[in-house]
Structures are given as structure tokens and as C-alpha cells.
Design a protein around this motif. Structure first.
Motif, PDB file in Angstrom:
ATOM      1  N   PRO A 137       0.819  -1.216   0.000  1.00 61.32           N
ATOM      2  CA  PRO A 137       0.000   0.000   0.000  1.00 61.32           C
ATOM      3  C   PRO A 137       0.851   1.263   0.000  1.00 61.32           C
ATOM      4  N   PRO A 138       0.267   2.368  -0.424  1.00 59.26           N
ATOM      5  CA  PRO A 138       0.976   3.644  -0.312  1.00 59.26           C
ATOM      6  C   PRO A 138       1.253   3.974   1.152  1.00 59.26           C
ATOM      7  N   GLN A 139       2.339   4.711   1.391  1.00 58.36           N
ATOM      8  CA  GLN A 139       2.625   5.165   2.746  1.00 58.36           C
ATOM      9  C   GLN A 139       1.451   5.985   3.267  1.00 58.36           C
ATOM     10  N   GLY A 140       1.061   5.717   4.482  1.00 61.20           N
ATOM     11  CA  GLY A 140      -0.041   6.429   5.108  1.00 61.20           C
ATOM     12  C   GLY A 140      -1.331   5.642   5.154  1.00 61.20           C
ATOM     13  N   TRP A 141      -1.437   4.590   4.335  1.00 58.58           N
ATOM     14  CA  TRP A 141      -2.693   3.835   4.315  1.00 58.58           C
ATOM     15  C   TRP A 141      -2.946   3.131   5.643  1.00 58.58           C
ATOM     16  N   LEU A 142      -1.953   2.418   6.165  1.00 57.04           N
ATOM     17  CA  LEU A 142      -2.168   1.677   7.406  1.00 57.04           C
ATOM     18  C   LEU A 142      -2.352   2.638   8.578  1.00 57.04           C
ATOM     19  N   ARG A 143      -1.614   3.750   8.593  1.00 57.98           N
ATOM     20  CA  ARG A 143      -1.827   4.757   9.642  1.00 57.98           C
ATOM     21  C   ARG A 143      -3.243   5.324   9.547  1.00 57.98           C
ATOM     22  N   GLY A 144      -3.695   5.567   8.311  1.00 59.69           N
ATOM     23  CA  GLY A 144      -5.053   6.075   8.132  1.00 59.69           C
ATOM     24  C   GLY A 144      -6.100   5.085   8.593  1.00 59.69           C
ATOM     25  N   LEU A 145      -5.857   3.805   8.357  1.00 57.94           N
ATOM     26  CA  LEU A 145      -6.789   2.768   8.792  1.00 57.94           C
ATOM     27  C   LEU A 145      -6.831   2.704  10.321  1.00 57.94           C
ATOM     28  N   ARG A 146      -5.650   2.830  10.948  1.00 55.91           N
ATOM     29  CA  ARG A 146      -5.588   2.862  12.413  1.00 55.91           C
ATOM     30  C   ARG A 146      -6.400   4.032  12.949  1.00 55.91           C
TER      31      ARG A 146
END
Length: 468
Positions: A227-236
Motif C-alpha cells: 500500500p501507499p505510505q499512510g494507508w495503514l496509519r489512516g486505517l488505524r
């Protein structure tokens, strides 16, 4: 390397295997490779042929083959105590539990040890539903979480068809799959769009009905979708905003594969539950784990945990894990995964300049894939996941093997996931073999004048034919 078996012995092994055992995921009309032994990144067939294991078997033999330190640890545990009740404890259970808490992201603490990734994922789902009192699980559209009845329906590929609807209450969210996104959005713009679509799904489904968002931080067998950087942080952030648990399935992406202990570490994200297997013992013996946050662990003090296995916390599996986790550190394998991953992708990008069949090169650490296409402009897949294998797919598989590679080819994705102990010399040899084999794939592209691959078709049931 000289043969360890005669042709007659090899034929007998194949015949008896096919007569008395079943193979997974497909029909039984196959001729399996008969292997004899393995060492490092190499697997030796019974006829003496040496192959580079370019897929770590099942993206799982992370430390490489034949490490006697793990074998010795397993033998020592067998001599000490071979099995213990899940209601007992052993020194090795305490040690591995403590070690897992140290290497996983902050906040994770309590491990429930299983036999594999699938039952670890089932334990994660059941526990998430138990502690939240909710049922719905949100999953990535192309994810994969195992082959048991409970988790196979969560997968995003045709393997789930036979067991649907399964346990139900599964909702799919968009994949952060930038290569297949429509339009010309940048990765940052695409990431914002995917997260916005995900938030809309959460609101329309009702946050009060959702137990967890359950994702692979990097999708594995369905295309190594990074995924693009920031996707997992955004999901969190979405999970925190709406009071939903975040579960990260790190069965394939975890334990050093991406150049960090876990793929979640690349974005500094701590999930509420994390699952792992494969690299936990480097697949020397079966073991999985569902690791829960301290808050969930505290909640379970007064709630009966809704999971149990005869072989939960098996001491032999834990002994293998203790030895394996030590090897990652003593041999610098996680650092080597990051370094060799960069070197490997450089070679893969150079191949892409010469082979029109390569549509995309992507990966992180030693977790990589080539996406093969019929046409780079339309991105039509060279091989599909549905329907019978095409002639080209069979030819490419044979060409990879003929050029000394045991590689994972699944639909359009040619995996490049060797053991973490691989060297530049061994990568160079693998790239040379890929270069030769991909000439086969190129013959099936539009650049060679080949027609696009047919899509699988399905007929109406006979009783409905009259309604067409």
C-alpha cells in the motif's frame, strides 16, 4: 550434485504419493517434484538437480533450509518433554511469549499459540467478536487469511467460492492497489481516496456493528500489494475514530520478510491484534500465534476465551520458535532482507526493461512480485486466477524450473520471495534464470502479436436456461 534415488525409485515415490495422498488447491492430475534435501536457499531434488528456492517454499522458510540450530533445539525439547497440556506451562512457553511481546509493536502483549496462521486468524476473529459484542469483520477485497471454514470466506480470490457464505458478516473494503487504480492519481491522492471510501463503508455498515477491520498490511498470495505510505496509519485512525479493533494478519508479511520485524513497523502502527505463523519457526515445524493487546488481555481475565486447541502452545513448536527468533538476530537476517530486497528489485526492474510481459515490479524487503500482463497499456492480465491454466502458464512454470528456479506463479503474479539469508551472488543467478524463463511469457503478450487471454465463462443452471 549426484542423484540420491534411481529413476525407478523416484517414479515409485510419485505413484505411491498419488495413490495414497491428496494434493491441495486443485485437481490431482499433477506430477510432483520429488525433493530429497535442502540447504540455505537451495533445494535438491531426488534426481540430483539443484534449484534456487525463489519463493521460500510458501514464503515461509525465512531463515533458509537445513539450519541445524533449529533441528538441535527441536531434538532437545523432544528429549525433555514432547507435549504438554495447554493448561500446563513450560519454560519455553514463558520465554517465547515474552520474546514475542518484545518484538511486536508497542501495546501487544498476550500470545495465544496455535498450529498455523489460519487458526490464529480464527482465534483473532472469535476474540474480537467476544470482547466487542459485535459481528461484522471488514476485510480487504483481495486479502487472504487461510483455508479453514472460518477464514477462507474472508479471502478475496476464487478459493473462497466453495465455502461461501461461511461464518457470515464479512464486508469488503477497497484495496490500496495503486497499479490497478483507474485514472492518474498520485499515490498520495489514491491513498486518500481509498481511506475515504473505507470510511464511507464503515459509516454505512454502522460502526456499532463492526468488531474489527482485518487486513494484511501487505497482501501476500493475492499479489504482494504494497500500500501507499499512510494507508495503514489512516486505517488505524479510522478504527480509533469509530471504536473498532484493528487486526493485522502478518502470517506472510511478518517476522523479517519485509526488512522489519513486521510490515506494520514500516508505518509505526500498533494493531489491537496481530497474527503470525510461517516465519515464526521458518516453517521447520508448525506454529502460529494470535497476539492481543494488553487491554484485550485484561478484558479476557473475566471473560472465557472462545478458543482452544489440543496442541495450543505445543512445546516442540515453541522450541523451534525460540531458536528461529534468535537466528534472525544473530545472523542479521532482518537487515539482510532490507538490503537484499533493494538489490533484488534493482534486478527485477532491469528485467522489466527487456520483457514486455512485466507490467509492474513491486515489493518491500524480500517480499516481491512481478505482475505479468498481456499488454502494458491496458494492463490485461497475462494469466488469470479463474478457469483452467493456460498453455502459457504451464510453459512458463516449466521454463522457470528448467532454469533452476522453484518460483511461485499464481495467476498473473510471479513471486520473488527468497529466504532472508540470500546473497547477491545467488540473486544474480536467480535473475539470470528469470531472464531466460520470461522469454516464454513474452511470446504471449500483445508485443508478440498474441491474442488477449480468454476470461473464464460460466453457464446457467439447466433449469434456468429457458429464462435467458
Amino acid at each position: 550434485m549426484t542423484a540420491t534415488h534411481t529413476p525407478e525409485q523416484i517414479a515409485s515415490i510419485v505413484d505411491r504419493t498419488k495413490e495414497f495422498t491428496l494434493f491441495e488447491w486443485g485437481h490431482q492430475n499433477i506430477t510432483p517434484l520429488v525433493v530429497d534435501h535442502a540447504k540455505g536457499v537451495h533445494v535438491y531434488a531426488a534426481d540430483g538437480t539443484r534449484y534456487i528456492d525463489f519463493n521460500s517454499v510458501a514464503v515461509s522458510v525465512n531463515i533458509g533450509h537445513g539450519d541445524t540450530r533449529v533441528a538441535d533445539a527441536v531434538a532437545a525439547q523432544l528429549a525433555k518433554i514432547e507435549f504438554a497440556s495447554p493448561f500446563w506451562t513450560t519454560e519455553v512457553r514463558a520465554e517465547v511469549g515474552e520474546k514475542v511481546a518484545q518484538i511486536t509493536p508497542p501495546g501487544l502483549k498476550k500470545s495465544f499459540f496455535t498450529l498455523a496462521g489460519a487458526d490464529a486468524n480464527e482465534a483473532a476473529i472469535r476474540t474480537a467478536r467476544l470482547v466487542t459484542g459485535r459481528r461484522k469483520i471488514l476485510v480487504r477485497r483481495r486479502g487472504y487469511h487461510g483455508a479453514t471454514q472460518g477464514v477462507l470466506p474472508m479471502g478475496g480470490d476464487p478459493r473462497r467460492w466453495a465455502v461461501e457464505p461461511g461464518v457470515g458478516d464479512i464486508v469488503r473494503i477497497p484495496d490500496p492497489y495503486h497499479y490497478r487504480a483507474l485514472g492518474t492519481a498520485t499515490e498520495e491522492e489514491f491513498c486518500r481516496s481509498v481511506l475515504a471510501d473505507t470510511e464511507e463503508i464503515i459509516r454505512l455498515e454502522g460502526p456499532h456493528t463492526i468488531a474489527a477491520v482485518f487486513v494484511e498490511p501487505v497482501t501476500g498470495s493475492n499479489g504482494v500489494i504494497v500500500p501507499p505510505q499512510g494507508w495503514l496509519r489512516g486505517l488505524r485512525a479510522l478504527c480509533d475514530r469509530y471504536g473498532i479493533l484493528l487486526i493485522c494478519d502478518e502470517v506472510m508479511s511478518g517476522v523479517g520478510r519485509t526488512g522489519r520485524w513486521f510490515a506494520s513497523d514500516h508505518e509505526g502502527v500498533s494493531p489491537d491484534i496481530m497474527t503470525m505463523a510461517k516465519g515464526l519457526t521458518s516453517s521447520y515445524v508448525p506454529l502460529g500465534a494470535a497476539v492481543f493487546s494488553e487491554a484485550i488481555g485484561d478484558a479476557l481475565q473475566d471473560i472465557e476465551i472462545n478458543a482452544g486447541l489440543t496442541y495450543q502452545s505445543h512445546p516442540v513448536g515453541l522450541a523451534a520458535a525460540r531458536a528461529t527468533l534468535a537466528i534472525y538476530e544473530s545472523d542479521g537476517l532482518i537487515e539482510n532482507s532490507e538490503k537484499m530486497g533493494h538489490y533484488l528489485r534493482q534486478g527485477l526492474h532491469e528485467l522489466a526493461e527487456r520483457h514486455p510481459s512485466i507490467g509492474d515490479v513491486r515489493g518491500v524487503g524480500l517480499f516481491n512480485t512481478l505482475e505479468l500482463v498481456h499488454d502494458r497499456d491496458t494492463k490485461v492480465e497475462l494469466f488469470t486466477l479463474t478457469g483452467p491454466n493456460s498453455a502459457g502458464q504451464g510453459e512458463l512454470g516449466a521454463a522457470l524450473k528448467a532454469n533452476g528456479l522453484l518460483a511461485g506463479l499464481r495467476g498473473p503474479w510471479l513471486m520473488a520471495c527468497p529466504p532472508l539469508c540470500i546473497t547477491t551472488t545467488e540473486i544474480d543467478a536467480a535473475i539470470e534464470g528469470l531472464d531466460a524463463a520470461l522469454e516464454v511469457a513474452d511470446r504471449y503478450t500483445s508485443a508478440a502479436g498474441a491474442p488477449p487471454p480468454p476470461h473464464a465463462t460460466h453457464t446457467f443452471p439447466p433449469a434456468l436456461e429457458a429464462l435467458r
